[in-house]
Structures are given as structure tokens and as C-alpha cells.
Design an enzyme around this catalytic site. Structure first.
Site, short mmCIF file in Angstrom:
data_model
loop_
_atom_site.label_atom_id
_atom_site.label_comp_id
_atom_site.label_asym_id
_atom_site.label_seq_id
_atom_site.Cartn_x
_atom_site.Cartn_y
_atom_site.Cartn_z
N TRP A 49 0.88 -1.19 -0.15
CA TRP A 49 0.10 0.07 0.14
C TRP A 49 0.85 1.32 -0.08
O TRP A 49 0.22 2.35 -0.21
CB TRP A 49 -0.85 -0.01 1.11
CG TRP A 49 -1.84 -0.98 1.36
CD1 TRP A 49 -2.11 -1.95 0.37
CD2 TRP A 49 -2.85 -1.30 2.15
NE1 TRP A 49 -3.29 -2.78 0.67
CE2 TRP A 49 -3.88 -2.32 1.80
CE3 TRP A 49 -3.55 -0.66 3.32
CZ2 TRP A 49 -4.88 -3.03 2.60
CZ3 TRP A 49 -4.40 -1.10 4.00
CH2 TRP A 49 -5.15 -2.27 3.43
N LYS A 50 1.94 1.16 0.14
CA LYS A 50 3.10 2.35 0.29
C LYS A 50 2.45 3.39 1.13
O LYS A 50 2.07 3.03 2.33
CB LYS A 50 3.29 2.86 -1.34
CG LYS A 50 3.73 1.44 -2.23
CD LYS A 50 4.30 2.17 -3.46
CE LYS A 50 4.84 0.82 -4.21
NZ LYS A 50 5.29 1.40 -5.58
N HIS A 61 13.02 -2.75 -1.10
CA HIS A 61 12.11 -2.62 -2.04
C HIS A 61 12.91 -1.10 -2.83
O HIS A 61 13.57 -0.42 -2.08
CB HIS A 61 10.80 -2.00 -1.59
CG HIS A 61 9.84 -1.35 -2.44
ND1 HIS A 61 9.81 -0.28 -3.17
CD2 HIS A 61 8.70 -2.10 -3.10
CE1 HIS A 61 8.79 -0.09 -4.13
NE2 HIS A 61 8.34 -1.44 -4.04
N GLY A 116 5.46 1.56 -10.88
CA GLY A 116 4.71 2.54 -10.97
C GLY A 116 4.85 3.49 -12.23
O GLY A 116 4.55 4.46 -12.27
N GLY A 148 1.52 -2.93 -6.61
CA GLY A 148 1.70 -1.62 -5.65
C GLY A 148 0.21 -0.96 -5.88
O GLY A 148 -0.59 -1.32 -5.31
N GLY A 149 0.36 -0.16 -6.94
CA GLY A 149 -1.00 0.92 -7.22
C GLY A 149 -2.29 -0.07 -7.09
O GLY A 149 -3.26 0.30 -6.80
#
Ligand code: PGA
Length: 269
Positions: free
Chosen positions: A8-9, A112, A190, A250-251
Site C-alpha cells: 500500500w506504500k 524495495h 509505478g 503496488g498501485g
């Protein structure tokens, strides 16, 4: 083994994180592949990595929901996005393995690309972080991957080798048995530019060979995840490739329905 991980960063307040994990539970339960999965529980894993501030809350929520699961339902495991070596001490702003375990995490991301390239972490520190996780029973999900420049100058193989040896060198077979590795080409993170299934497979084969040479017992079975612009539409192509055991998303993990669709694809493939 199939692993679907969602990073979720730096997204989500506590209330937003609660809504996301609730929606994810609902979406996972609505998937026929996951509801009736024949995969043994240990063979299919879904992990999410919320920010530190909502870790305990998401862990508690996921745990509560898991207790009500039908047999065969998929549990949501919780991971942390980073860890600092050491048990406790004067390290302002940092968080230890013990604290993460206490908050409900069982996995931790180490290496990461954003930690390496934005924050500037090097192989030696990453090695200490891996060891800190292992020492306290947190499973490291160790990330490696080359930049575009390195790929274009045909250094992908040597970069992966340097990253593996730089952080994991000296670990024993029993340590590797606890580690998952993710291949995340920096140029695909990303950017919407995913590695092709062929590129992912080639890198994963290379990683497999490195791991097998260094850890002949555990190298062959260490899970290898692909990450970098994974979406529901490209999951099948990637995960059906040799040596791709799962995905690190990720996104697309910020959308519960999309992330559950990725998990369903992974269970089906
Ligand atoms: P992305 O991120 O899916 O948004 O490319 C992947 C990652 O950083 O793990």
C-alpha cells in the site's frame, strides 16, 4: 506455492485502511476461485503491507474477519513495509521487528526499490534488516531489480547477483527457507510499463540459478514473486511463466476489487 502481495506504500489513513481491508475481504469472499479453493491453505497466501500507522488496526481487522472464515477461505496476512535492525534503542523514527510482530505483522519488505533508490539504502544495511527479521521470526520479502540503464547495458544478471550476495550472502539454508524473493525491475515500478512475461521469466530463471548455486537445499523452492505494474489484465501472463510463484502489487492493490481479481487469477493459473 502462490503468493499475492499488496504494497500500500504511503497511502491510507486508519479509517481508509479499515475500509480497504473490509472491501478486500468481501471481494476475496466473492471470488469463486478463492472461496472454493482446493489449494491447501499453506499453498496460497494473500499478504497486504499497510503503512506503520495502520498496521495494528488492519491486522486486528483481518484477524477478526479470518476467524469467521469458511474452511478453505483465504486468510489475509499482514506485512510491514520496512524494519530497522536491532531490538530497541536510540534510533529516532525507526521501528523494530519486535514492534512489528507485536502490531500483528508476520512478513516484512526489505530492499524495495523505493527504499534503495529514493531513501538510499545499500546492500549492507539491507542485509542487516533481513537478519533482524529472521532473528525475531518475521519473514523477509526481499526485493531485487535492475534500473533501465542497467538493463540496457546488459547488467541485469550482475545486478541481481550483487543484490543477492550483498544482503543474503552468508545466510544458511535454514535462513533461506524463511525468505521470499521479489524481482521488481525498477523501470516497471509505478510506470505502467510491465516486464513482458518473457523478460520476467528470464530474470526469474536467473535468480533461481543464483539461489540454487548458493543454497542447494532451499534454493529450488524459495518463492519468487514478480512486481512492477501488475494489474488484473497482465497477471495471468506473468504468473503462468516458469519460476514465477506470485506477484507483488503496488498501485493496483489499493483497489480491493482489482486486487481480489489478481488473487483470483493467481489461484486459477
Ligand atoms: P506498482 O508497484 O505495482 O505500482 O508498479 C510495485 C511495487 O512497488 O511493489
Amino acid at each position: 506455492m502462490r503468493i499475492v502481495a499488496g504494497n500500500w506504500k504511503m497511502h491510507k489513513t486508519r479509517a481508509e485502511a479499515r475500509s480497504l481491508v473490509d472491501a478486500l475481504r468481501e471481494a476475496l469472499d466473492a471470488s469463486p476461485e478463492l472461496r472454493d479453493t482446493k489449494l491447501p491453505k499453506a499453498g496460497f497466501r494473500v499478504v497486504v503491507f499497510p503503512p506503520f500507522t495502520c498496521l495494528a488496526e488492519v491486522a486486528a481487522r483481518a484477524g477478526e474477519q479470518s476467524r469467521g472464515l469458511r474452511p478453505g477461505g483465504v486468510e489475509i496476512e499482514i506485512g510491514a513495509q520496512d524494519v530497522y535492525p536491532g531490538r530497541e534503542g536510540a534510533f529516532t523514527g525507526e521501528v523494530s521487528s519486535r514492534m512489528l510482530l507485536d502490531a500483528g505483522a508476520t512478513v516484512v519488505l526489505v530492499g524495495h526499490s523505493e527504499r534503495r533508490h529514493v531513501i538510499g539504502e545499500g546492500d549492507a544495511l539491507l542485509g542487516e534488516k533481513v537478519r533482524a527479521g529472521l532473528e525475531h521470526g518475521l519473514r523477509p520479502l526481499f526485493c531485487v531489480g535492475e534500473t533501465l540503464e542497467e538493463r540496457e547495458s546488459e547488467q541485469m544478471g550482475s545486478v541481481l547477483e550483487r543484490q543477492i550476495d550483498g544482503a543474503l550472502g552468508g545466510l544458511g539454508e535454514e535462513d533461506l527457507a524463511q525468505i521470499w524473493v521479489a524481482y521488481e525491475p525498477v523501470w516497471a515500478i509505478g510506470t505502467g510499463r510491465t516486464a513482458t512475461p518473457e523478460q520476467a521469466e528470464a530474470a526469474h530463471r536467473h535468480l533461481r540459478q543464483l539461489l540454487c548455486e548458493r543454497w542447494p537445499q532451499q534454493g529450488p523452492s524459495c518463492p519468487l514473486l514478480y512486481g512492477g505494474s501488475v494489474k488484473p489484465e497482465n497477471t495471468h501472463g506473468l504468473i503462468s511463466r516458469a519460476e514465477v510463484s506470485g506477484v507483488l502489487v503496488g498501485g493496483a492493490s489499493l483497489d480491493a476489487v482489482g486486487f481480489a481479481a489478481i488473487a483470483s487469477e493467481a489461484a486459477r493459473t
